[in-house]
Design an enzyme around this catalytic site. Sequence first.
Site, short mmCIF file in Angstrom:
data_model
loop_
_atom_site.label_atom_id
_atom_site.label_comp_id
_atom_site.label_asym_id
_atom_site.label_seq_id
_atom_site.Cartn_x
_atom_site.Cartn_y
_atom_site.Cartn_z
N HIS A 35 10.92 6.50 7.11
CA HIS A 35 9.54 6.59 7.62
C HIS A 35 8.56 6.96 6.51
O HIS A 35 7.52 7.56 6.79
CB HIS A 35 9.42 7.61 8.77
CG HIS A 35 10.51 7.50 9.79
ND1 HIS A 35 10.40 6.75 10.94
CD2 HIS A 35 11.76 8.04 9.81
CE1 HIS A 35 11.52 6.84 11.63
NE2 HIS A 35 12.37 7.62 10.97
N SER A 63 -9.15 -1.75 -15.19
CA SER A 63 -10.26 -2.01 -14.29
C SER A 63 -11.50 -2.28 -15.12
O SER A 63 -11.69 -1.69 -16.18
CB SER A 63 -10.49 -0.80 -13.39
OG SER A 63 -11.82 -0.75 -12.94
N GLU A 78 1.68 -6.19 -7.33
CA GLU A 78 0.81 -6.57 -6.21
C GLU A 78 0.76 -8.08 -6.01
O GLU A 78 0.77 -8.57 -4.87
CB GLU A 78 -0.61 -6.04 -6.45
CG GLU A 78 -0.69 -4.52 -6.41
CD GLU A 78 -2.04 -4.04 -6.92
OE1 GLU A 78 -2.93 -3.84 -6.09
OE2 GLU A 78 -2.20 -3.88 -8.14
#
Length: 463
Positions: free
Chosen positions: A162, A283, A296
């Site tokens: 979980h 970035s 990703e």
Amino acid sequence: MATTKGGGKTWGGRFRQQTHALVDAYTLSLPVDRRMWREEIAASIAHARMLGRQRIIPRGEANALVRGLRAVGREIEQGKFPWRDDLEDIHTNIEARLSRKLGAVGGKLHTARSRNDQVATDLRLYAMAACDRAMAAATTLQRALLDLAEANRRVVMPGYTHLQRAQPVLLAHHLLAYVEMLDRDLQRFASAGDEADALPLGSGALAGVPYPIDRAGVARELGFSRLCENSLDAVSDRDFAVSFIAAASLCMTHISRLAEEIVLWSSAEFGFLKLPDAFSTGSSIMPQKRNPDVAELARGRTGQVYGSLQSLLTTLKGLPLAYNRDLQEDKRAFFATEDTLLETLTIFAAMVTELTFDEESGRAASTANYALATDYADLLVREGLPFRKAHEVVGKLVQYAEEQGKPFSELTVQEFRRFSKLFPDDAPGLNVDDALRARSAPGGTAPRRVAAQLRKWRRKLDA
Ligand code: ARG
């Protein structure tokens, strides 16, 4: 004589007018199926030889076809082939070029075959090789994961359920879970390759051909181990392509799960691993950022592979037998899948070996949040308490420790014994190494079990 479609269309005879330019553009598959030129040449050579061997055409002409096809292959190889979009696809392009070189004899190549059995043959040949490439790439990723596991064999981390810290595990154990997944992928690619391994050529357009062909000989020459046994099935079956894309989908699922863990673990919140500079991106606005874009994108592209599976299944579901032009779209799905899969497996193999783990933070996190609670319950079980009762006792102990704001290790034996007299003197000293060592049943994270697994995989992957 009426004017027929000029410009070299192979099927122009029965038409009076040219096709609309939009139709030519819409039906064109050359940009996609060009990729199968090697398969097309090989299958055509095998077919031409067979026509000669069987005396369906004179031997001398068969030899001329073979030489011509080799020359066409060289032109393509050297980037000198004059590709023609007005000729629809790879099959027509090569045949037209052959005829241009050989004259009328070129027109004999298409005896006893159809583009329908041809395209199925090319794609099966391509798929067999694609399965081999996928297996090689998946094995390379397995090796990279194994290297990483071996290099970090003592690193401990919290295992999760979980996404809550659950029980400590060895990082190597966690990484080997992915090696297992990839092994199942290998089996699926092998099985998709077996499915593709049957020769459709000789089935003609759909009903078979009225010439004394030697299909077994063609199969042998092309490396197929069996024949497609029903001509209708042969030209319309794309199950092998579905199997490849399905295997790729599941493989991408596995990579995507690994990608998700790399994203999580490299975050400040987890802080378990550092991405190497070479595999991090920045970035444009936040100078401090170090982003896991490769992971990703792999996670993102997994959806495209699922899309290809959905696309091909949907293409097939409404098709009456036998060939339908819808089938042309199989290649788009197949090639896009192969590209994404191979690129992703390859970059992951390169990235994974460069990951560095923060041993300290992994160890600290592995016992935080009372992750040894199950071990305390097991300790009471060993003293004779039923597990359910032990679970309840330790639950109360956790509640108490939380209220005290202390980890188990800072409680005294007396505090432990308030909950059960069965706690031994050294209860507060229970540590992560004890917890790992205890899980020594087969398949568990005990260091000796993991070491044996590492040895097993090393043997297997070195072989
Ligand atoms: N380009 C076609 C394909 O990929 C080849 C078969 C064409 N057959 C036909 N009957 N139009 O499926």
